[in-house]
Design a protein around this motif. Structure first.
Motif, short mmCIF file in Angstrom:
data_model
loop_
_atom_site.label_atom_id
_atom_site.label_comp_id
_atom_site.label_asym_id
_atom_site.label_seq_id
_atom_site.Cartn_x
_atom_site.Cartn_y
_atom_site.Cartn_z
N GLY A 262 -5.87 -18.95 -8.59
CA GLY A 262 -6.88 -18.67 -7.23
C GLY A 262 -6.29 -18.07 -6.15
O GLY A 262 -6.25 -17.79 -5.19
N GLU A 263 -4.82 -17.94 -6.42
CA GLU A 263 -4.25 -16.59 -4.97
C GLU A 263 -4.92 -15.18 -3.93
O GLU A 263 -5.55 -15.02 -5.51
CB GLU A 263 -2.58 -16.20 -5.62
N VAL A 264 -5.53 -15.10 -3.01
CA VAL A 264 -5.97 -14.44 -2.33
C VAL A 264 -4.59 -13.56 -1.26
O VAL A 264 -5.08 -14.84 -1.33
CB VAL A 264 -7.27 -14.84 -1.87
N THR A 265 -4.06 -12.41 -2.24
CA THR A 265 -3.27 -12.09 -1.39
C THR A 265 -3.79 -11.23 -0.16
O THR A 265 -4.78 -10.63 0.08
CB THR A 265 -1.86 -10.81 -2.27
N GLN A 266 -2.80 -10.93 0.98
CA GLN A 266 -3.16 -10.17 2.11
C GLN A 266 -3.46 -8.27 1.10
O GLN A 266 -4.65 -7.79 1.95
CB GLN A 266 -2.08 -9.65 2.74
N ARG A 267 -3.36 -7.95 0.16
CA ARG A 267 -3.69 -6.71 -0.14
C ARG A 267 -5.62 -6.96 -0.53
O ARG A 267 -6.09 -6.26 -1.03
CB ARG A 267 -3.04 -6.29 -1.80
N ASP A 268 -5.61 -8.17 -1.07
CA ASP A 268 -6.90 -7.78 -1.77
C ASP A 268 -8.25 -8.84 -0.62
O ASP A 268 -9.30 -7.41 -0.74
CB ASP A 268 -6.60 -10.02 -2.26
N LEU A 269 -7.60 -9.27 0.70
CA LEU A 269 -8.41 -8.82 2.00
C LEU A 269 -8.80 -7.49 2.25
O LEU A 269 -9.83 -7.40 2.77
CB LEU A 269 -7.40 -10.04 2.63
N LEU A 270 -7.81 -7.04 2.34
CA LEU A 270 -7.25 -5.96 2.83
C LEU A 270 -8.55 -4.68 2.30
O LEU A 270 -9.05 -4.13 3.06
CB LEU A 270 -6.19 -4.93 2.68
N ARG A 271 -8.71 -4.92 1.06
CA ARG A 271 -9.19 -3.89 -0.38
C ARG A 271 -10.49 -4.54 0.48
O ARG A 271 -11.58 -4.00 0.52
CB ARG A 271 -8.70 -4.14 -1.42
N ALA A 291 1.06 -2.36 2.85
CA ALA A 291 1.08 -0.82 3.44
C ALA A 291 0.61 -0.01 2.75
O ALA A 291 0.31 0.85 3.93
CB ALA A 291 2.76 -0.82 3.96
N PHE A 292 0.20 0.14 1.66
CA PHE A 292 -0.09 1.00 0.75
C PHE A 292 -1.99 1.34 1.22
O PHE A 292 -2.55 2.63 2.44
CB PHE A 292 -0.04 1.43 -0.12
N ASP A 293 -2.53 0.20 1.12
CA ASP A 293 -3.69 -0.27 1.71
C ASP A 293 -4.03 0.78 2.90
O ASP A 293 -5.08 0.93 3.52
CB ASP A 293 -4.13 -1.10 0.70
N MET A 294 -3.05 0.03 4.16
CA MET A 294 -3.13 -0.32 4.81
C MET A 294 -3.51 1.20 5.69
O MET A 294 -4.22 1.87 6.87
CB MET A 294 -2.15 -1.26 5.83
N LEU A 295 -2.39 2.13 5.44
CA LEU A 295 -2.30 3.46 5.27
C LEU A 295 -3.64 4.07 5.24
O LEU A 295 -3.92 5.38 5.75
CB LEU A 295 -0.88 3.64 5.17
N GLN A 296 -3.41 3.87 3.84
CA GLN A 296 -4.85 5.06 3.69
C GLN A 296 -5.92 4.73 4.33
O GLN A 296 -7.14 4.91 4.42
CB GLN A 296 -5.02 4.24 2.05
#
Length: 424
Positions: A262-271, A291-296
């Motif tokens: 059930g883990e939800v990461t920052q990358r999951d939320l950002l996407r 960081a990659f998704d943030m800069l994208q």
């Protein structure tokens, strides 16, 4: 009678009354009661116990004991007074006998202690269970958030060799503004004016700093200059950002369950946030592949996004960010990653806390491409230390290249006035 004998009797008296109250008040019901109602209820039971047991406790001692018992039942036990102190930023428990607080950047040892290991363990377990976790030998580390927003980290045996360690970063009830930074001597008026315009003109800004330097506080201050007509999505591990704009969506990560699911990461939320039509994205702290998704996102129409990174200098911040980008962009060369970084990120704000506990902005820097394959910081404002101590905030002779973004906003004339070449 010796002082140690008096203390011994007092401890025994307190324990007798605690036992009496536990028999009278159901712990599960107490958690559901209004704390003020519970305190009145426990106060009456304490008075009854004192009369029935023929104990010699005056009114002040009865009220103090009532507060102590209620704190143990539904609050944070012996450390509740530290949490109630508005000047305390951090509360650190090093086993049963050592409770420290941080005030104005300095650690102080308090008089507060836990009765024994079980007393401390009960508090740790109550904090962990409130977020669906447990603290025991099979799960000796827990990150949690209290009801007031304060962040908690707990480490227990066998990792903790001397009992249980609890670290609490208190949720600040006071929101700092850029004007507050100027009033406290944390930056110059001209720096504050520049940051105000940068946030309003939708520059992509990264706040960098070490532990306890005030990164989130600065992020909050910058966010106050976002238009009230914009849809803002915040993504955090523990919700700390306090935005008063009307269209704010708050997302928070979720750790894995006890079973590791059930883990939800920052990358999951950002996407997912990118599918929610945001005008701006605020990422509490970037520290991994997200960081990659943030800069994208910054490069594809989400200008004005804000985030923080843990680093002690602007140059270290860029290096850390580059390493994180490499984690999320496996097929990109280092040169391409740096070009992505320089094209997405506009401004880097470096904050620090010095040895006296003073927090200040040390650099405001433009992130620029340096040649075809590199990226660098060019300082627009800086704090220059003096040999005799102290220092001053100065405007460097570097002229930033923000004309395109500034001209597209209504702040261009004000920007030209603030960014003049003269030293401040």
């Amino acid at each position: 009678m010796s002082m140690s004998r008096q203390n011994k009797i007092s401890d025994e008296t307190h324990q007798r009354i605690r036992t009496y109250i536990i028999e009278q008040v159901d712990a599960e019901s107490a958690l559901k009661m209004d704390p003020r109602v519970l305190e009145r209820t426990v106060g009456k039971i304490v008075a009854e116990a004192v009369a029935e047991m023929r104990l010699f406790l005056n009114g002040y001692e009865q009220r103090a004991l009532t507060r102590e018992i209620v704190d143990d039942m539904v609050r944070l036990g012996p450390i509740q007074p530290c949490m109630d102190d508005p000047q305390v930023n951090d509360v650190l428990v090093n086993g049963t006998d050592q409770v420290l607080v941080e005030r104005a950047g300095k650690l102080e040892l308090t008089k507060h202690k836990f009765r024994d290991h079980n007393h401390l363990l009960n508090l740790a377990q109550r904090i962990a269970s409130a977020v669906g976790r447990r603290i025991d030998e099979s799960s000796p580390m827990v990150d949690a958030r209290l009801a007031d927003g304060s962040r908690v980290n707990i480490v227990g045996p066998p990792l903790a060799l001397d009992g249980i360690y609890i670290s609490i970063r208190k949720f600040s009830r006071t929101v700092m503004t850029l004007d507050s930074y100027v009033e406290k001597g944390c930056m110059s008026r001209r720096m504050a004016d520049f940051l105000h315009l940068a946030a309003k003109a939708r520059l992509n800004i990264l706040v960098s700093g070490g532990t306890g330097s005030g990164k989130t506080t600065m992020l909050n201050a910058l966010s106050q200059h976002i238009s009230r007509s914009e849809r803002i999505i915040t993504i955090e591990d523990a919700a700390e950002l306090r935005l008063d704009q009307p269209f704010v969506i708050r997302l928070e990560t979720r750790p894995p369950s006890i079973e590791g699911k059930g883990e939800v990461t920052q990358r999951d939320l950002l996407r997912n946030a990118l599918r929610m039509r945001p005008d701006r994205i605020l990422l509490g702290e970037v520290r991994g592949a997200e960081a990659f998704d943030m800069l994208q996102a910054m490069n594809t129409g989400h200008d004005g996004s804000l985030s923080t990174v843990h680093a002690n200098t602007p140059e270290d911040a860029l290096l850390r960010l580059e390493n994180m980008l490499n984690m999320g962009a496996h097929a990109m060369t280092s040169a391409l990653v740096r070009r992505q970084l320089s094209s997405a990120l506009d401004l880097l704000v470096q904050v620090e806390r010095d040895i006296t506990g003073m927090r200040r902005v040390t650099h405001i820097s433009e992130v620029v491409a340096e040649g075809p394959d590199d990226v660098a910081c060019r300082h627009i404002f800086a704090f220059r230390r003096k040999a005799e101590g102290g220092g001053e905030f100065v405007r460097t002779d570097y002229q930033p290249d923000y004309d395109r973004k500034m001209m597209a906003s209504e702040v261009y004339e004000a920007y030209q006035e603030v960014i003049g070449r003269d030293a401040y």
